[in-house]
Design a protein around this motif. Structure first.
Motif, short mmCIF file in Angstrom:
data_model
loop_
_atom_site.label_atom_id
_atom_site.label_comp_id
_atom_site.label_asym_id
_atom_site.label_seq_id
_atom_site.Cartn_x
_atom_site.Cartn_y
_atom_site.Cartn_z
N GLU A 200 0.44 9.44 12.22
CA GLU A 200 0.90 8.55 13.29
C GLU A 200 1.13 7.14 12.75
N ILE A 201 2.21 6.53 13.19
CA ILE A 201 2.55 5.15 12.83
C ILE A 201 2.81 4.38 14.11
N ASN A 202 2.19 3.21 14.22
CA ASN A 202 2.27 2.44 15.46
C ASN A 202 3.17 1.21 15.37
N LYS A 203 3.54 0.82 14.16
CA LYS A 203 4.47 -0.29 14.00
C LYS A 203 5.15 -0.19 12.64
N ILE A 204 6.37 -0.71 12.57
CA ILE A 204 7.12 -0.70 11.32
C ILE A 204 6.98 -2.08 10.69
N ASP A 205 6.08 -2.19 9.74
CA ASP A 205 5.86 -3.48 9.07
C ASP A 205 6.22 -3.36 7.59
N ALA A 206 5.96 -4.42 6.84
CA ALA A 206 6.33 -4.44 5.42
C ALA A 206 5.63 -3.34 4.63
N ASP A 207 4.40 -3.02 5.01
CA ASP A 207 3.65 -1.99 4.30
C ASP A 207 4.30 -0.62 4.49
N VAL A 208 4.75 -0.34 5.72
CA VAL A 208 5.42 0.94 6.00
C VAL A 208 6.73 1.03 5.24
N VAL A 209 7.50 -0.06 5.24
CA VAL A 209 8.77 -0.09 4.51
C VAL A 209 8.52 0.15 3.02
N LYS A 210 7.46 -0.46 2.49
CA LYS A 210 7.12 -0.28 1.08
C LYS A 210 6.80 1.18 0.78
N LYS A 211 6.08 1.83 1.69
CA LYS A 211 5.74 3.24 1.50
C LYS A 211 6.99 4.11 1.48
N ALA A 212 8.00 3.68 2.22
CA ALA A 212 9.25 4.44 2.26
C ALA A 212 10.02 4.32 0.96
N GLY A 213 9.62 3.40 0.12
CA GLY A 213 10.29 3.24 -1.15
C GLY A 213 11.09 1.97 -1.25
N GLY A 214 11.24 1.28 -0.10
CA GLY A 214 12.01 0.04 -0.12
C GLY A 214 13.49 0.30 -0.17
N LYS A 215 14.26 -0.73 0.04
CA LYS A 215 15.71 -0.58 0.10
C LYS A 215 16.32 -0.28 -1.25
N GLY A 216 15.61 -0.62 -2.33
CA GLY A 216 16.21 -0.49 -3.64
C GLY A 216 16.05 0.88 -4.28
#
Length: 268
Positions: A200-216
């Motif tokens: 479960e994820i309750n908010k999309i923050d920088a940590d979640v984006v980082k876990k996704a691999g980031g834009k690069g």
């Protein structure tokens, strides 16, 4: 037995299926998966749910029809393939849904339609009426005319975004996004064997984006970032979204009945 998710109050649901669910690696239509999808969604309507299906696959079906193994880069070729594939895809949907006594409709959208209050209201009125009639609207982007090179913005970008926008339009309680991944992981599962699924994820923050691999990274730009963007919209409007593997569309039944499958995005 693990505690179930409380989704009993979900009445109106949007289901998004990706091309990977509907098309085999060899380019042919995955008839088993498509039939299962039609069976499950018809079953949900029989349970009293209101269901919208956002379906990818038109270009993939078109490629199979003309014998292409690689998606062309040229916009006119993609538009032509979408034109070929959309009709066949809807024909198959009509055949399979009719087996289960379920009525369907087709709605093709472009972004500019939703930029104008009057046309956006017309879309809502149409979808709302169809749902109240027990019809499943099948929605796709109108790929034959939607291109981001045009001066006016017509393209949603991908069906992940479209499904989140549709969830807003119809005031859905839940978006179920089926893809070729099991959910959202703490690191790229394609590269790390010890990657763990986040339930479960309750908010999309920088940590979640980082876990996704980031834009690069290839992982980030290959699909997960678009899913996070969709989830962010869902959370902003206080809705729920489940990201799960669509290899077997029957998983939708389990999700709707509260089984902890995939990743649930919702506010606390």
């Amino acid at each position: 037995m693990s505690e179930k998710r409380q989704l009993d109050d979900v009445k109106r649901v949007v289901v998004k299926v990706g091309t990977s669910t509907l098309i085999h690696a060899n380019g042919q239509i995955n008839l088993h998966a498509l039939d299962q999808l039609c069976f499950v969604l018809s079953g949900l309507v029989n349970e009293g749910k209101q269901v919208v299906l956002v379906s990818s696959g038109a270009i993939g079906v078109g490629m199979g029809q003309v014998g292409l193994s690689t998606r062309p880069d040229e916009i006119p070729a993609q538009q032509a393939l979408a034109s070929i594939g959309q009709g066949l895809l809807m024909t198959i949907y009509q055949q399979r849904f009719s087996t289960y006594g379920q009525k369907i409709s087709q709605v093709l959208l472009t972004h500019d339609v939703l930029d104008y209050p009057t046309s956006k209201q017309n879309v809502f009125n149409t979808l709302d009426t169809l749902l109240k009639w027990g019809v499943i609207p099948i929605i796709n982007e109108n790929d034959t005319i939607a291109v981001d090179e045009l001066d006016h913005h017509t393209k949603f970008g991908d069906n992940d975004q479209l499904s989140a926008i549709v969830a807003d339009i119809v005031d859905a309680d839940l978006l179920i996004m089926l893809s070729d991944i099991d959910g959202f992981f703490n690191k790229n599962p394609q590269k790390h064997k010890d990657a763990k699924l986040i339930a479960e994820i309750n908010k999309i923050d920088a940590d979640v984006v980082k876990k996704a691999g980031g834009k690069g990274s290839k992982f980030g730009t290959g699909g997960m970032m678009t899913k996070l963007k969709a989830a962010k919209r869902i959370l902003k409007h206080d809705r729920m979204m489940v990201l799960a593997n669509g290899a077997d569309p029957a998983v939708i039944f389990k999700i709707m009945h509260g089984d902890k499958i995939g990743t649930l995005f919702r506010k606390k």
